[in-house]
Every structure is written in C-alpha cells, then in structure tokens.
Design a protein around this motif. Structure first.
Motif, PDB file in Angstrom:
ATOM      1  N   ASP A  33      -5.887  -5.173  -8.529  1.00 53.67           N
ATOM      2  CA  ASP A  33      -7.473  -5.254  -7.786  1.00 53.67           C
ATOM      3  C   ASP A  33      -7.400  -6.700  -6.919  1.00 53.67           C
ATOM      4  O   ASP A  33      -8.193  -6.588  -5.961  1.00 53.67           O
ATOM      5  CB  ASP A  33      -8.494  -5.413  -9.107  1.00 53.67           C
ATOM      6  CG  ASP A  33      -8.564  -3.977  -9.512  1.00 53.67           C
ATOM      7  OD1 ASP A  33      -8.271  -2.801  -8.947  1.00 53.67           O
ATOM      8  OD2 ASP A  33      -9.269  -3.832 -10.653  1.00 53.67           O
ATOM      9  N   TRP A  35      -4.834  -7.798  -5.207  1.00 55.80           N
ATOM     10  CA  TRP A  35      -3.824  -7.800  -4.142  1.00 55.80           C
ATOM     11  C   TRP A  35      -4.364  -6.554  -3.217  1.00 55.80           C
ATOM     12  O   TRP A  35      -4.022  -6.509  -2.163  1.00 55.80           O
ATOM     13  CB  TRP A  35      -2.818  -7.534  -4.730  1.00 55.80           C
ATOM     14  CG  TRP A  35      -2.043  -8.878  -5.248  1.00 55.80           C
ATOM     15  CD1 TRP A  35      -2.621 -10.335  -5.132  1.00 55.80           C
ATOM     16  CD2 TRP A  35      -0.811  -8.957  -6.145  1.00 55.80           C
ATOM     17  NE1 TRP A  35      -1.918 -11.043  -5.790  1.00 55.80           N
ATOM     18  CE2 TRP A  35      -0.970 -10.363  -6.599  1.00 55.80           C
ATOM     19  CE3 TRP A  35      -0.024  -8.132  -6.694  1.00 55.80           C
ATOM     20  CZ2 TRP A  35       0.433 -10.833  -7.425  1.00 55.80           C
ATOM     21  CZ3 TRP A  35       0.885  -8.733  -7.507  1.00 55.80           C
ATOM     22  CH2 TRP A  35       0.970 -10.012  -7.879  1.00 55.80           C
ATOM     23  N   MET A  36      -4.642  -5.727  -3.798  1.00 56.46           N
ATOM     24  CA  MET A  36      -4.890  -4.409  -3.013  1.00 56.46           C
ATOM     25  C   MET A  36      -6.260  -4.626  -1.854  1.00 56.46           C
ATOM     26  O   MET A  36      -7.264  -5.153  -2.153  1.00 56.46           O
ATOM     27  CB  MET A  36      -5.427  -3.090  -3.848  1.00 56.46           C
ATOM     28  CG  MET A  36      -4.501  -2.557  -4.363  1.00 56.46           C
ATOM     29  SD  MET A  36      -4.630  -0.944  -5.259  1.00 56.46           S
ATOM     30  CE  MET A  36      -5.929  -1.099  -6.144  1.00 56.46           C
ATOM     31  N   ALA A  37      -5.694  -4.154  -0.690  1.00 56.21           N
ATOM     32  CA  ALA A  37      -6.922  -4.246   0.304  1.00 56.21           C
ATOM     33  C   ALA A  37      -8.030  -2.949  -0.085  1.00 56.21           C
ATOM     34  O   ALA A  37      -7.701  -2.362  -0.638  1.00 56.21           O
ATOM     35  CB  ALA A  37      -6.453  -3.763   1.591  1.00 56.21           C
ATOM     36  N   ASP A  39     -10.409   0.058   0.109  1.00 57.38           N
ATOM     37  CA  ASP A  39     -10.016   1.424   0.502  1.00 57.38           C
ATOM     38  C   ASP A  39      -8.531   1.683   0.701  1.00 57.38           C
ATOM     39  O   ASP A  39      -8.350   2.719   1.285  1.00 57.38           O
ATOM     40  CB  ASP A  39     -10.838   1.742   1.514  1.00 57.38           C
ATOM     41  CG  ASP A  39     -12.242   1.763   1.214  1.00 57.38           C
ATOM     42  OD1 ASP A  39     -12.758   1.916  -0.122  1.00 57.38           O
ATOM     43  OD2 ASP A  39     -13.137   1.391   2.165  1.00 57.38           O
ATOM     44  N   TRP A  40      -7.694   0.827   0.116  1.00 58.89           N
ATOM     45  CA  TRP A  40      -6.251   1.087   0.159  1.00 58.89           C
ATOM     46  C   TRP A  40      -5.795   2.396  -0.592  1.00 58.89           C
ATOM     47  O   TRP A  40      -5.082   3.212  -0.108  1.00 58.89           O
ATOM     48  CB  TRP A  40      -5.648   0.101  -0.167  1.00 58.89           C
ATOM     49  CG  TRP A  40      -3.807  -0.044  -0.123  1.00 58.89           C
ATOM     50  CD1 TRP A  40      -3.383   0.165   1.041  1.00 58.89           C
ATOM     51  CD2 TRP A  40      -3.042   0.136  -0.988  1.00 58.89           C
ATOM     52  NE1 TRP A  40      -2.097   0.239   0.984  1.00 58.89           N
ATOM     53  CE2 TRP A  40      -1.569   0.308  -0.489  1.00 58.89           C
ATOM     54  CE3 TRP A  40      -2.869   0.272  -2.258  1.00 58.89           C
ATOM     55  CZ2 TRP A  40      -0.610   0.469  -1.066  1.00 58.89           C
ATOM     56  CZ3 TRP A  40      -1.944   0.573  -3.123  1.00 58.89           C
ATOM     57  CH2 TRP A  40      -0.687   0.508  -2.512  1.00 58.89           C
ATOM     58  N   VAL A  41      -6.354   2.610  -1.585  1.00 57.91           N
ATOM     59  CA  VAL A  41      -6.054   3.823  -2.584  1.00 57.91           C
ATOM     60  C   VAL A  41      -7.353   4.704  -2.458  1.00 57.91           C
ATOM     61  O   VAL A  41      -8.283   4.380  -3.151  1.00 57.91           O
ATOM     62  CB  VAL A  41      -5.811   3.455  -3.956  1.00 57.91           C
ATOM     63  CG1 VAL A  41      -5.427   4.557  -4.869  1.00 57.91           C
ATOM     64  CG2 VAL A  41      -4.660   2.502  -4.169  1.00 57.91           C
TER      65      VAL A  41
END
Length: 68
Positions: A33, A35-37, A39-41
């Motif tokens: 959470d 590290w993810m940009a 709306d990346w997933v």
C-alpha cells in the motif's frame, strides 16, 4: 497433513497454515500500500486474494518440506 490436538480440540493443520499466510499477507499489504501508485491495481481485493493464495501455497510447501 492431519490435525493437531490442542487440549482435546483438534485443529486442522491447514487452518494453522491459513492463519500464518494471513499474517504474512497483512505485512505485505502494508508494504504494498505504501509503494503502489494510486489506481495501479484496478481491483485490489482480487489482487490480494491472489497474493493470499500464493502465500498459502508457500506456507504449505514449507510445512511439507520441514516435515521430512
């Protein structure tokens, strides 16, 4: 794999493995959470379900390897 007798209550080994995989998932979720940009997933719930299934498989394989 069988079950484990805890004070007269039989606990399936798969339940113990699922709890360990869930604890690992919670740690990984906190890291992902951060590290993810945004709306990346597109569907994060399905993504985390897949991660949980892979972690459960990994924990199960570790239990099998350590048994012998």
């Amino acid at each position: 794999m069988g079950e484990l007798n805890v004070y007269g209550v039989y606990v399936p080994i798969l339940l113990i493995q699922a709890v360990l995989a869930y604890l690992l998932l919670r740690v990984i979720m906190r890291l992902l959470d951060r590290w993810m940009a945004p709306d990346w997933v597109p569907m994060p719930n399905i993504f985390y379900l897949g991660v949980f299934v892979m972690l459960l498989w990994l924990v199960h394989e570790i239990f099998i390897f350590c048994q012998f």
